[in-house]
Design an enzyme around this catalytic site. Structure first.
Site, PDB file in Angstrom:
ATOM      1  N   THR A  93       0.820  -1.223   0.000  1.00 14.87           N
ATOM      2  CA  THR A  93       0.000   0.000   0.000  1.00 14.87           C
ATOM      3  C   THR A  93       0.852   1.271   0.000  1.00 14.87           C
ATOM      4  O   THR A  93       0.523   2.241  -0.689  1.00 14.87           O
ATOM      5  CB  THR A  93      -0.920  -0.009   1.250  1.00 14.87           C
ATOM      6  OG1 THR A  93      -1.621  -1.255   1.291  1.00 14.87           O
ATOM      7  CG2 THR A  93      -1.933   1.127   1.199  1.00 14.87           C
ATOM      8  N   ARG A 104       3.310   0.864  -7.815  1.00 15.87           N
ATOM      9  CA  ARG A 104       3.248   1.895  -6.770  1.00 15.87           C
ATOM     10  C   ARG A 104       4.632   2.462  -6.480  1.00 15.87           C
ATOM     11  O   ARG A 104       4.779   3.650  -6.189  1.00 15.87           O
ATOM     12  CB  ARG A 104       2.601   1.324  -5.505  1.00 15.87           C
ATOM     13  CG  ARG A 104       1.089   1.183  -5.642  1.00 15.87           C
ATOM     14  CD  ARG A 104       0.468   0.405  -4.505  1.00 15.87           C
ATOM     15  NE  ARG A 104      -0.983   0.559  -4.455  1.00 15.87           N
ATOM     16  CZ  ARG A 104      -1.777  -0.155  -3.674  1.00 15.87           C
ATOM     17  NH1 ARG A 104      -1.269  -1.078  -2.871  1.00 15.87           N
ATOM     18  NH2 ARG A 104      -3.083   0.039  -3.690  1.00 15.87           N
ATOM     19  N   HIS A 117      -5.271   0.656  -7.681  1.00 12.22           N
ATOM     20  CA  HIS A 117      -5.987  -0.263  -6.793  1.00 12.22           C
ATOM     21  C   HIS A 117      -5.872  -1.677  -7.357  1.00 12.22           C
ATOM     22  O   HIS A 117      -5.810  -1.862  -8.569  1.00 12.22           O
ATOM     23  CB  HIS A 117      -7.467   0.125  -6.722  1.00 12.22           C
ATOM     24  CG  HIS A 117      -8.319  -0.911  -6.041  1.00 12.22           C
ATOM     25  ND1 HIS A 117      -8.398  -1.000  -4.667  1.00 12.22           N
ATOM     26  CD2 HIS A 117      -9.075  -1.930  -6.544  1.00 12.22           C
ATOM     27  CE1 HIS A 117      -9.182  -2.038  -4.359  1.00 12.22           C
ATOM     28  NE2 HIS A 117      -9.607  -2.603  -5.480  1.00 12.22           N
TER      29      HIS A 117
HETATM   30  N1  UDP Z   1      -5.119   4.559   2.421  1.00  7.72           N
HETATM   31  C1  UDP Z   1      -4.875   5.781   3.013  1.00  7.72           C
HETATM   32  N2  UDP Z   1      -4.222   5.802   4.226  1.00  7.72           N
HETATM   33  C2  UDP Z   1      -3.825   4.675   4.876  1.00  7.72           C
HETATM   34  C3  UDP Z   1      -4.088   3.428   4.268  1.00  7.72           C
HETATM   35  C4  UDP Z   1      -4.730   3.403   3.049  1.00  7.72           C
HETATM   36  O1  UDP Z   1      -5.236   6.811   2.476  1.00  7.72           O
HETATM   37  O2  UDP Z   1      -3.242   4.775   5.962  1.00  7.72           O
HETATM   38  C5  UDP Z   1      -5.805   4.503   1.106  1.00  7.72           C
HETATM   39  C6  UDP Z   1      -4.867   4.091  -0.027  1.00  7.72           C
HETATM   40  O3  UDP Z   1      -5.220   4.816  -1.196  1.00  7.72           O
HETATM   41  C7  UDP Z   1      -5.177   2.616  -0.149  1.00  7.72           C
HETATM   42  C8  UDP Z   1      -6.677   2.588   0.122  1.00  7.72           C
HETATM   43  O4  UDP Z   1      -6.853   3.552   1.161  1.00  7.72           O
HETATM   44  O5  UDP Z   1      -4.836   2.098  -1.420  1.00  7.72           O
HETATM   45  C9  UDP Z   1      -7.235   1.259   0.570  1.00  7.72           C
HETATM   46  O6  UDP Z   1      -6.482   0.783   1.668  1.00  7.72           O
HETATM   47  P1  UDP Z   1      -6.026  -0.754   1.776  1.00  7.72           P
HETATM   48  O7  UDP Z   1      -5.537  -0.977   3.161  1.00  7.72           O
HETATM   49  O8  UDP Z   1      -7.147  -1.613   1.269  1.00  7.72           O
HETATM   50  O9  UDP Z   1      -4.771  -0.822   0.793  1.00  7.72           O
HETATM   51  P2  UDP Z   1      -4.597  -1.528  -0.632  1.00  7.72           P
HETATM   52  O10 UDP Z   1      -5.450  -2.781  -0.640  1.00  7.72           O
HETATM   53  O11 UDP Z   1      -5.058  -0.509  -1.668  1.00  7.72           O
HETATM   54  O12 UDP Z   1      -3.129  -1.804  -0.735  1.00  7.72           O
HETATM   55 MG    MG Z   2      -7.413  -3.086  -0.159  1.00  7.24          MG
END
Ligand code: UDP
Ligand code: MG
Length: 139
Positions: A93, A104, A117
């Site tokens: 992430t 990323r 995503h």
């Molecule tokens: N996100 C954020 N702050 C955080 C963690 C996540 O703004 O501390 C956002 C980021 O854009 C991320 C999305 O929320 O891609 C969804 O979070 P997730 O934990 O599902 O991460 P992903 O599956 O996208 O890696």
């Molecule tokens: Mg996610």
């Protein structure tokens, strides 16, 4: 051999930074197949429903604001182990934890503005692909 479908989104930050073409090229070069693609401006209701699993997280309002800040490109990707392969290609992430070979790592700016995503498991891939695509829209 498990042929899977997964959902990819090019997020507003990557769109704004003109990385759409390079991200699509990564998908095509990987051997995965693009089975659906559309460019959209999401509504608040769509973002809140799409990210419902995060609606109790502290970052939810800012995540929604980011997803509403510009156009997105949503894509349905198909292929052998597509769910885990796409997650591997995009990286963790937080771009700070990503290798430069990941999407990323190459194009993300921060843990929030992280370019793309990817569905994280078969259940979420099923929910997320059906959220944006009907069977008749897939090639
Ligand atoms: N996100 C954020 N702050 C955080 C963690 C996540 O703004 O501390 C956002 C980021 O854009 C991320 C999305 O929320 O891609 C969804 O979070 P997730 O934990 O599902 O991460 P992903 O599956 O996208 O890696
Ligand atoms: Mg996610």
């Amino acid at each position: 051999m498990t042929i899977e479908r997964t959902l990819a989104i090019i997020k507003p930050d990557a769109f704004e930074n003109h990385h759409v073409g390079e991200i699509i090229q990564c998908i095509e070069k990987s051997g995965l197949t693009l089975a659906g693609m559309k460019m959209l401006r999401l509504t608040a209701s769509q973002v809140e429903r799409f990210y419902y699993v995060h609606n109790d997280k502290y970052f939810f309002p800012l995540l929604c604001e980011m997803m509403l800040s510009g156009p997105v490109v949503v894509m349905l990707i198909e292929g052998e182990s597509a769910i885990s392969r796409w997650r591997q290609m995009i990286g963790p992430t937080d771009p700070a934890e990503c290798g430069p070979e990941t999407i990323r790592g190459a194009f993300g700016e921060s843990i929030r503005h992280n370019a793309v995503h990817g569905s994280d498991c078969p259940d979420s891939a099923a929910f997320e692909t059906a959220f944006f695509f009907s069977e008749s829209e897939l090639v």
